[in-house]
Design a protein around this motif. Structure first.
Motif, PDB file in Angstrom:
ATOM      1  N   LYS A  89       0.799  -1.221   0.000  1.00 52.52           N
ATOM      2  CA  LYS A  89       0.000   0.000   0.000  1.00 52.52           C
ATOM      3  C   LYS A  89       0.837   1.278   0.000  1.00 52.52           C
ATOM      4  CE  LYS A  89      -4.281  -1.630   0.288  1.00 52.52           C
ATOM      5  NZ  LYS A  89      -5.354  -1.286  -0.681  1.00 52.52           N
TER       6      LYS A  89
ATOM      7  N   ALA B 216      -5.184   6.099  -6.021  1.00 44.51           N
ATOM      8  CA  ALA B 216      -4.076   6.318  -5.095  1.00 44.51           C
ATOM      9  C   ALA B 216      -4.031   7.777  -4.672  1.00 44.51           C
ATOM     10  CB  ALA B 216      -2.752   5.911  -5.735  1.00 44.51           C
TER      11      ALA B 216
ATOM     12  N   ASP C 184       3.276   7.773  -1.270  1.00 39.97           N
ATOM     13  CA  ASP C 184       2.166   7.257  -2.064  1.00 39.97           C
ATOM     14  C   ASP C 184       1.399   6.215  -1.263  1.00 39.97           C
ATOM     15  OD1 ASP C 184       2.462   8.209  -5.100  1.00 39.97           O
ATOM     16  OD2 ASP C 184       4.472   7.906  -4.276  1.00 39.97           O
ATOM     17  N   TYR C 185       0.079   6.315  -1.312  1.00 40.59           N
ATOM     18  CA  TYR C 185      -0.779   5.336  -0.645  1.00 40.59           C
ATOM     19  C   TYR C 185      -1.787   4.819  -1.664  1.00 40.59           C
ATOM     20  CZ  TYR C 185      -4.361   3.242   2.298  1.00 40.59           C
ATOM     21  OH  TYR C 185      -5.269   2.366   2.853  1.00 40.59           O
ATOM     22  N   GLU C 186      -1.762   3.526  -1.911  1.00 45.10           N
ATOM     23  CA  GLU C 186      -2.654   2.906  -2.894  1.00 45.10           C
ATOM     24  C   GLU C 186      -3.981   2.554  -2.234  1.00 45.10           C
ATOM     25  OE1 GLU C 186      -2.658  -1.227  -5.314  1.00 45.10           O
ATOM     26  OE2 GLU C 186      -0.869   0.019  -5.609  1.00 45.10           O
TER      27      GLU C 186
END
Length: 306
Positions: free
Chosen positions: A222, A273, A265-267
């Protein structure tokens, strides 16, 4: 996993505030070239499994002369085939400070990307101004610090190369035209804070060359943390025409600015995202007449692939 990530974030954000206490420099997001899709960390990989991507973002910068700067952008990326892709982005900018507020559309960016190989890529593009950089206040031109665009039509060239996980980018942003700014500090009253700004009548801005080195670090499926080092070299002193009609160089406007950025970055899922980005300078130039001075820049971006 999250504890380890939190430790990285706390340390990195702490460094941000240490370095932004007294330092001012070029804000990466404003001149344009360092926020081009293919020049950002992981840029060309972000739509590798989908043909289309849409982005929306907001940014905040703490500028010189107690000016707060808010920016927004909309961006569309299209992968035409395995080799070619195109990008289009429109930006806006709002500045406020010293009892002056200004807002306007900034620029349109149109870029084409070509993958030479899995490790190398080329980018060719243009920046199209949506303002002539000559906004007025009470019949007098405002300095560049209150203009929503540099007002120049620019050529953008870039080359990207990966060495293992290390991502390298070299790029040029060169103005092909100049703006119509008519700001004279002398035209403002003695008590006005605008008397301290650099006059930029018939402003002639030089180009910039940058090199970006980024190293992504994955935390599970993630999270991705990407530290980035960004030297930007302004190729020559900028110029303006003084009140007597004489063109003068602005001493100290040529030279190196060294910034660092941190991307998180966070998916959200396999299509969506979020990206948070902060940046600050290590090394500064003496003069910033184009109004891009920032001590601190932060941005938040949402992207969706389809």
């Amino acid at each position: 996993m999250l504890t380890k990530l939190s430790s990285y974030l706390i340390l990195s954000l702490g460094l941000v505030f240490i370095y932004t206490g007294n330092v001012y420099s070029q804000g990466c997001s404003d001149a344009g070239v360092c926020t081009v899709h293919s020049f950002k960390p992981n840029g060309l990989d972000s739509i590798s499994e989908n043909l289309n991507q849409f982005k929306v973002g907001v940014s905040y910068g703490a500028a010189d002369y107690s000016i707060a700067v808010f920016g927004t952008y909309l961006e569309y990326n299209r992968q035409l085939n395995e080799k070619f892709g195109i990008d289009a982005k429109i930006t806006s900018l709002s500045q406020s400070g010293n009892d002056i507020s200004s807002f306007g559309l900034s620029d349109i960016y149109v870029n084409s990307n070509y993958r030479i190989s899995k490790k190398a890529s080329l980018t060719l593009g243009v920046k199209i101004p949506l303002s002539d950089a000559n906004k007025m206040e009470d019949g007098r031109a405002l300095p560049m610090d209150y203009q929503s665009s540099l007002g120049t039509f620019d050529l953008v060239l870039g080359f990207g190369y990966n060495i293992g996980s290390l991502q390298l980018v070299a790029a040029l942003q060169q103005p092909l035209t100049q703006n119509n700014n008519e700001f004279f500090a002398e035209y403002y009253p003695l008590f006005s804070p605008l008397r301290e700004f650099q006059s930029t009548n018939q402003f002639k801005r030089s180009g910039d060359v940058l090199i970006r080195a980024s190293y992504p670090i994955d935390f599970g499926k993630k999270f991705r943390l990407t530290p980035s080092l960004l030297p930007i070299y302004h190729l020559a002193n900028d110029k303006y025409t003084n009140i007597d009609g004489i063109e003068l160089e602005i001493e100290g406007s040529q030279g190196l600015t060294l910034n660092w950025n941190l991307y998180l970055d966070y998916e959200l899922n396999n299509k969506q995202a979020l990206q948070f980005n902060v940046g600050s300078p290590f090394i500064v130039r003496d003069a910033r007449p184009d109004g891009l001075t920032r001590s601190f820049v932060a941005s938040l971006e949402y992207r969706i692939k389809f």
